[in-house]
Enzyme design. Structure first.
Site, mmCIF file in Angstrom:
data_model
loop_
_atom_site.group_PDB
_atom_site.id
_atom_site.type_symbol
_atom_site.label_atom_id
_atom_site.label_comp_id
_atom_site.label_asym_id
_atom_site.label_seq_id
_atom_site.Cartn_x
_atom_site.Cartn_y
_atom_site.Cartn_z
ATOM 1 N NE ARG A 1 -43.343 -30.699 -15.253
ATOM 2 C CZ ARG A 1 -44.417 -31.268 -14.722
ATOM 3 N NH1 ARG A 1 -44.570 -31.275 -13.397
ATOM 4 N NH2 ARG A 1 -45.329 -31.819 -15.486
ATOM 5 C CG HIS B 1 -39.634 -40.381 -15.657
ATOM 6 N ND1 HIS B 1 -40.850 -39.739 -15.550
ATOM 7 C CD2 HIS B 1 -39.788 -41.310 -16.644
ATOM 8 C CE1 HIS B 1 -41.705 -40.255 -16.420
ATOM 9 N NE2 HIS B 1 -41.079 -41.210 -17.106
ATOM 10 C CB CYS C 1 -42.132 -34.145 -11.500
ATOM 11 S SG CYS C 1 -42.928 -34.412 -13.085
#
Length: 270
Positions: free
Chosen positions: A255, A172, A246
């Site tokens: 990405r 994340h 991300c």
């Protein structure tokens, strides 16, 4: 008495009830707006603060557990294959190749896996000294059972640490520990360490792809090369490490990819 002809008779209009009803409606509307605002604020606090606090605590605890176990009972690890695979969706399947590696000092392993880590199980520790980052690496890239715990997730089907091929990880960038939030700050020459039970693998950052499609499966192949931007990537086999997250922040539109190459291995603690 009779009213005089032409004399006006006053008419009294009662408006108090309507005024009170309107004021009550305005008050209820204001209360609803404030309540919605408070709930939205609590949701933002939960996402941006509480999930980070909770996930970081769990990840740090897992790092300590792994390293304590390894320091007490070090053991040799099985070799790991160099398979390649497509980019998995965030909540996709978690089964995949093993991630142990029995590489000799200074040489990547290329053997087939004899044991695979359990899905969602942590099997390595990722350290990035420049970012002050230490997080567990777990098998799979499921949000609920891996990434939302603040872990880095190992893409199923990609190589294990120290192996010939591509040891590909996802994490994340925002919320849930956001371990990969600042990987955009990494540049050529920065070191990334991966510690397993038996060895520590040192990779050195080589390339950074600032933005590509979420479906650019080429970035995690055994010989990584972007299918969207073919000028980014490699053409020869090697022992690669790939970090994906991300971008831009607080979105999942594209990405960000960081590639590193294995430069050394050493037994024991990294």
């Amino acid at each position: 008495m009779r009213a005089r002809v032409g004399q006006r008779v006053p008419v009294v209009v009662q408006t108090g009830g309507r005024s009170r009803t309107g004021a009550r409606a305005l008050w209820l509307g204001a209360e609803t707006a404030v309540t919605c605002g408070v709930l939205l604020l609590l949701l933002v606090v939960h996402q941006l603060w509480w999930t980070n606090r909770e996930a970081r605590a769990e990840a740090l605890g897992q790092v300590r557990v792994l390293e304590r176990e390894w320091d007490i009972s070090p053991a040799a690890e099985p070799g790991t294959g160099d398979g390649s695979g497509a980019v998995a969706e965030s909540d996709g399947p978690e089964a995949g190749d093993g991630a142990g590696a029995g590489a000799g000092a200074g040489r990547p392993s290329s053997g087939r896996p004899s044991a695979a880590p359990s899905p969602s199980a942590a099997f390595a520790v990722l350290r990035i000294p420049r970012l002050g980052l230490s997080v567990p690496v777990a098998e799979g890239v499921s949000k609920r059972s891996v990434l939302d715990k603040g872990y880095a997730g190992h893409y199923p089907g990609t190589a294990g640490p120290g192996s010939v091929g591509n040891f590909a990880l996802a994490g994340h960038r925002n919320t849930h520990g956001e371990p990969f939030r600042y990987i955009n700050r990494l540049g050529e020459g920065d070191e990334i360490l991966v510690r397993t039970r038996a060895r520590t693998y040192v990779y050195r950052v080589d390339l950074v792809l600032g933005s590509t499609s979420p479906r650019d499966v080429g970035v995690i192949r055994a010989v990584p090369r972007s299918l969207v931007k073919p000028s980014y990537g490699y053409s020869a086999p090697g022992a690669y490490l790939t970090l994906t997250t991300c971008t831009p922040e607080f979105t999942s539109t594209y990405r960000l990819v960081v590639w590193a190459k294995l430069v050394s291995t050493a037994p024991g603690r990294g």
